[in-house]
Design a protein around this motif. Structure first.
Motif, PDB file in Angstrom:
ATOM      1  N   GLU A 122      -7.987 -38.832  -5.992  1.00 38.88           N
ATOM      2  CA  GLU A 122      -8.928 -39.955  -6.269  1.00 38.88           C
ATOM      3  C   GLU A 122      -9.767 -40.566  -5.773  1.00 38.88           C
ATOM      4  O   GLU A 122     -11.166 -41.114  -5.796  1.00 38.88           O
ATOM      5  N   ALA A 123      -9.427 -40.952  -4.429  1.00 39.18           N
ATOM      6  CA  ALA A 123      -9.645 -41.989  -3.387  1.00 39.18           C
ATOM      7  C   ALA A 123     -11.397 -40.623  -2.363  1.00 39.18           C
ATOM      8  O   ALA A 123     -12.111 -41.185  -2.645  1.00 39.18           O
ATOM      9  N   SER A 125     -12.914 -38.635  -4.832  1.00 37.76           N
ATOM     10  CA  SER A 125     -13.438 -38.570  -6.147  1.00 37.76           C
ATOM     11  C   SER A 125     -14.520 -39.678  -6.089  1.00 37.76           C
ATOM     12  O   SER A 125     -15.849 -40.359  -5.983  1.00 37.76           O
ATOM     13  N   THR A 126     -13.474 -40.777  -5.926  1.00 40.32           N
ATOM     14  CA  THR A 126     -14.931 -42.247  -5.212  1.00 40.32           C
ATOM     15  C   THR A 126     -15.311 -42.108  -4.096  1.00 40.32           C
ATOM     16  O   THR A 126     -16.968 -43.182  -4.452  1.00 40.32           O
ATOM     17  N   LYS A 127     -14.850 -41.634  -2.712  1.00 48.90           N
ATOM     18  CA  LYS A 127     -16.684 -41.530  -2.384  1.00 48.90           C
ATOM     19  C   LYS A 127     -16.863 -40.572  -2.243  1.00 48.90           C
ATOM     20  O   LYS A 127     -18.318 -41.250  -2.246  1.00 48.90           O
ATOM     21  N   ARG A 129     -18.349 -39.983  -5.343  1.00 50.87           N
ATOM     22  CA  ARG A 129     -19.109 -41.222  -6.407  1.00 50.87           C
ATOM     23  C   ARG A 129     -20.757 -41.287  -5.641  1.00 50.87           C
ATOM     24  O   ARG A 129     -21.645 -40.999  -5.698  1.00 50.87           O
ATOM     25  N   THR A 159     -24.498 -44.615 -10.918  1.00 51.46           N
ATOM     26  CA  THR A 159     -23.321 -44.225 -10.556  1.00 51.46           C
ATOM     27  C   THR A 159     -22.236 -43.778 -12.190  1.00 51.46           C
ATOM     28  O   THR A 159     -21.924 -42.326 -11.249  1.00 51.46           O
ATOM     29  N   GLU A 163     -20.504 -39.455 -11.855  1.00 49.17           N
ATOM     30  CA  GLU A 163     -19.373 -39.824 -12.223  1.00 49.17           C
ATOM     31  C   GLU A 163     -19.175 -38.866 -13.343  1.00 49.17           C
ATOM     32  O   GLU A 163     -18.202 -37.981 -13.340  1.00 49.17           O
TER      33      GLU A 163
END
Length: 308
Positions: A122-123, A125-127, A129, A159, A163
């Motif tokens: 998840e970290a 994926s967030t980075k 994005r 954004t 995603e």
């Protein structure tokens, strides 16, 4: 062909849990005592090993592959346990290897590893994005126009579309269906196994008292402070510890040895099991003092965390 699925997957091997059991008073077979560390005031009935230490569809994709790997360790365990009980764990190098592999298996096949894996994905994926929006805004706009026929403007819509692209990616699909986790946990097992082969094995018994075992039973620890710190990276740890019976605990260390440890150290190691547990710790049904210790320790731990 649809991948094989095994729903009830034991994270704590039944052959290991069996070491903490006694024969039931009826036809229920061998039983142990669970204590719910999330709800330490709850009184739990004695339970069989089949109903303890498992997770529902822990490896969701082709779980038979992972089970085959785990079985390669677990089938070698009974003979190694016999050697430990006889006081001769180092007489056969294959027993040492089996015990060390058992520590690695329970370190990797754990709630803790699943949490680390999920948080890391998840970290990333967030980075990713954020990087797509900052570094490739025009490319995102063109792709959004091609897919949706919409002209996106502003960081919010970009954004959201970034995603969407990540969610459509093959890697994310494999994360969602569990294929990525199965590959990750098998690779991690082999990696930690190779690292652990450089360590020696300590077989420790208590001068007094007994060990209990948690549902995250193989725990990395540092012993240079009290209470022991735990769940650090293997390279930062002094040892990885695993209780294997009320009277025996395995610890990866510098030397092969059979030794005893004082009651205070037994309490410290039991405290680590309680704090590292996902929900339950298990013990021999007649360990009434240990049950009280587990409930009191879990209650204080919950109170301390609430007060922070």
């Amino acid at each position: 062909m649809k991948a094989a699925q095994i729903r009830r997957q034991h994270l704590v091997s039944q052959v290991l849990l069996k070491q903490f059991t006694m024969a039931g008073l009826d036809a229920s077979g061998r039983q142990l005592r669970p204590v719910d560390v999330r709800n330490p005031e709850r009184r739990n009935k004695l339970a069989s090993t089949r109903t303890c230490g498992w997770a529902d569809t822990f490896v969701a994709f082709d779980s038979a592959s992972a089970e085959k790997l785990w079985d390669s360790v677990e089938t070698r365990t009974p003979a190694a346990f016999e050697a430990v009980r006889a006081g001769t764990p180092f007489a056969n190098p294959l027993h040492v290897e089996a015990l060390r592999d058992l520590v690695v298996l329970h370190y990797v096949r754990s709630h803790r590893y699943h949490s680390v894996y999920t948080n890391a994905f998840e970290a990333v994926s967030t980075k990713l994005r954020g990087q797509l929006v900052r570094q490739f805004p025009e490319e995102l706009r063109r792709e959004a126009l091609r897919q949706t026929r919409l002209h996106l403007d502003g960081s919010g819509p970009l954004t959201a579309f970034a995603e969407r692209l990540i969610e459509q990616s093959e890697v994310t699909q494999e994360f969602e269906n569990g294929k990525l986790f199965r590959t990750s946990i098998e690779n991690m097992f082999n990696k930690v196994r190779a690292e652990a082969a450089k360590w020696r094995l300590e077989v420790l018994t208590p001068e007094s008292g007994q060990f209990l075992i948690g549902d995250n039973p193989a725990v990395s620890v540092r012993t240079d402070r009290k209470p022991f710190s735990y769940n650090m990276a293997v390279g930062d740890a002094h040892s990885i510890v695993l209780p294997i019976s009320p009277r025996h605990l395995l610890a990866l260390g510098r030397d092969n040895l059979v030794g005893t440890i004082p009651r205070a150290a037994v309490n410290d190691l039991n405290t680590v099991q309680i704090r590292a547990a996902d929900q339950y710790v298990y013990m021999h049904p007649q360990s009434t003092r240990l049950e009280a210790f587990a409930r009191d320790t879990a209650t204080r731990w919950r109170t301390d965390r609430t007060d922070r």
